[in-house]
Design a protein around this motif. Structure first.
Motif, PDB file in Angstrom:
ATOM      1  N   ASN A  12       0.819  -1.219   0.000  1.00 33.11           N
ATOM      2  CA  ASN A  12       0.000   0.000   0.000  1.00 33.11           C
ATOM      3  C   ASN A  12       0.851   1.266   0.000  1.00 33.11           C
ATOM      4  O   ASN A  12       0.443   2.290  -0.546  1.00 33.11           O
ATOM      5  CB  ASN A  12      -0.937   0.021   1.208  1.00 33.11           C
ATOM      6  N   ASP A  13       2.023   1.219   0.623  1.00 33.43           N
ATOM      7  CA  ASP A  13       2.890   2.388   0.718  1.00 33.43           C
ATOM      8  C   ASP A  13       3.807   2.565  -0.491  1.00 33.43           C
ATOM      9  O   ASP A  13       4.574   3.533  -0.549  1.00 33.43           O
ATOM     10  CB  ASP A  13       3.745   2.327   1.990  1.00 33.43           C
ATOM     11  N   ALA A  14       3.746   1.648  -1.439  1.00 28.78           N
ATOM     12  CA  ALA A  14       4.590   1.764  -2.635  1.00 28.78           C
ATOM     13  C   ALA A  14       4.235   3.057  -3.372  1.00 28.78           C
ATOM     14  O   ALA A  14       3.060   3.411  -3.503  1.00 28.78           O
ATOM     15  CB  ALA A  14       4.388   0.557  -3.543  1.00 28.78           C
ATOM     16  N   PRO A  15       5.256   3.770  -3.860  1.00 26.90           N
ATOM     17  CA  PRO A  15       5.010   5.092  -4.440  1.00 26.90           C
ATOM     18  C   PRO A  15       4.329   5.090  -5.808  1.00 26.90           C
ATOM     19  O   PRO A  15       3.768   6.105  -6.213  1.00 26.90           O
ATOM     20  CB  PRO A  15       6.417   5.695  -4.545  1.00 26.90           C
ATOM     21  N   ASP A  16       4.383   3.968  -6.521  1.00 25.90           N
ATOM     22  CA  ASP A  16       3.780   3.939  -7.856  1.00 25.90           C
ATOM     23  C   ASP A  16       3.419   2.494  -8.214  1.00 25.90           C
ATOM     24  O   ASP A  16       3.804   1.562  -7.504  1.00 25.90           O
ATOM     25  CB  ASP A  16       4.732   4.548  -8.891  1.00 25.90           C
ATOM     26  N   PRO A  17       2.696   2.290  -9.310  1.00 25.90           N
ATOM     27  CA  PRO A  17       2.270   0.930  -9.681  1.00 25.90           C
ATOM     28  C   PRO A  17       3.427  -0.043  -9.947  1.00 25.90           C
ATOM     29  O   PRO A  17       3.330  -1.224  -9.630  1.00 25.90           O
ATOM     30  CB  PRO A  17       1.445   1.142 -10.950  1.00 25.90           C
ATOM     31  N   VAL A  18       4.528   0.454 -10.499  1.00 27.28           N
ATOM     32  CA  VAL A  18       5.675  -0.418 -10.772  1.00 27.28           C
ATOM     33  C   VAL A  18       6.286  -0.895  -9.458  1.00 27.28           C
ATOM     34  O   VAL A  18       6.590  -2.083  -9.292  1.00 27.28           O
ATOM     35  CB  VAL A  18       6.726   0.302 -11.656  1.00 27.28           C
ATOM     36  N   ALA A  19       6.464   0.016  -8.522  1.00 28.96           N
ATOM     37  CA  ALA A  19       7.013  -0.352  -7.212  1.00 28.96           C
ATOM     38  C   ALA A  19       6.060  -1.301  -6.488  1.00 28.96           C
ATOM     39  O   ALA A  19       6.489  -2.251  -5.832  1.00 28.96           O
ATOM     40  CB  ALA A  19       7.268   0.892  -6.373  1.00 28.96           C
ATOM     41  N   LYS A  20       4.777  -1.063  -6.617  1.00 29.84           N
ATOM     42  CA  LYS A  20       3.772  -1.924  -5.986  1.00 29.84           C
ATOM     43  C   LYS A  20       3.885  -3.352  -6.538  1.00 29.84           C
ATOM     44  O   LYS A  20       3.864  -4.322  -5.787  1.00 29.84           O
ATOM     45  CB  LYS A  20       2.373  -1.364  -6.248  1.00 29.84           C
ATOM     46  N   GLN A  21       4.042  -3.468  -7.847  1.00 29.86           N
ATOM     47  CA  GLN A  21       4.190  -4.783  -8.473  1.00 29.86           C
ATOM     48  C   GLN A  21       5.487  -5.460  -8.015  1.00 29.86           C
ATOM     49  O   GLN A  21       5.517  -6.665  -7.780  1.00 29.86           O
ATOM     50  CB  GLN A  21       4.177  -4.644  -9.997  1.00 29.86           C
ATOM     51  N   ALA A  22       6.550  -4.686  -7.859  1.00 31.55           N
ATOM     52  CA  ALA A  22       7.828  -5.241  -7.399  1.00 31.55           C
ATOM     53  C   ALA A  22       7.696  -5.761  -5.966  1.00 31.55           C
ATOM     54  O   ALA A  22       8.180  -6.849  -5.648  1.00 31.55           O
ATOM     55  CB  ALA A  22       8.928  -4.193  -7.486  1.00 31.55           C
TER      56      ALA A  22
END
Length: 154
Positions: A12-22
Motif C-alpha cells: 500500500n505504501d509503494a510510491p507507484d504501480p511499478v514499485a507496488k508490483q515489485a
C-alpha cells in the motif's frame, strides 16, 4: 500486525504501480524469511535525526576483514541492554515490523547484514546478509520481466 498485514502495508505504501508490483513479486520471499524469525517486530537502536545504528565487526582470524551490521533486538529490554554497551544517551530503541526491516535492507548500502537476536539466545542471532537478500529479490524480479510466451508459438 502479522506478517501478511506488514507486507500489505509495504504494498500500500509503494510510491507507484511499478514499485507496488515489485513489492508484490518479492512478498513471498519476505514472508518466508520473516516466518523463520521468532518475532513480528524487532527493536533497532538509532540516534535522533539519524538512521539505524550500525556496528562494524572484525574477524578475529582475519582482522583486515570486517562487516557492518545492524542488530535487531527481540524486546525493548534487550535493546536497552544493547544500548548500554554504547554509552550514548542519544540512542533510542524503536520497534519495526520484521517485513519492513527485510525490505529496507535493500536500500542500506553500507550495511552488510542485519542480525536478528532472539529471546533467551544469549547473544546468538540469525544473520540475514544484504547481498543474499538482494540476489533473491533480483532473481524474482527478473522472472517478472520475462515474457510468458508459449514455447510452441509459431
Amino acid at each position: 500486525m502479522n506478517i501478511d498485514q506488514q507486507i500489505q502495508t509495504l504494498v500500500n505504501d509503494a510510491p507507484d504501480p511499478v514499485a507496488k508490483q515489485a513489492v508484490q513479486a518479492v512478498a513471498p520471499m519476505i514472508k518466508a524469511i520473516a516466518e523463520r524469525l521468532k518475532q513480528l517486530e524487532y527493536y533497532i537502536l538509532q540516534a535522533q535525526q539519524q538512521g539505524w545504528l550500525t556496528t562494524t565487526l572484525s574477524s578475529r582470524q582475519q582482522p583486515e576483514t570486517s562487516k557492518r551490521v545492524i542488530y535487531a533486538f527481540p524486546t525493548l529490554q534487550a535493546a536497552a541492554e544493547g544500548q548500554a554497551a554504547f554509552a550514548d544517551p542519544n540512542l533510542m530503541a524503536l520497534p519495526h515490523p520484521v517485513a519492513h526491516i527485510l525490505f529496507q535492507m535493500l536500500s542500506m548500502q553500507p550495511v552488510d547484514s542485519v542480525i536478528f537476536l532472539e529471546p533467551n539466545a544469549r547473544g546468538q542471532g540469525i544473520e540475514i546478509r544484504r547481498s543474499d537478500l538482494k540476489m533473491l529479490f533480483r532473481n524474482q524480479l527478473q522472472q517478472l520481466k520475462r515474457p510468458s510466451v508459449p514455447p510452441d508459438i509459431a
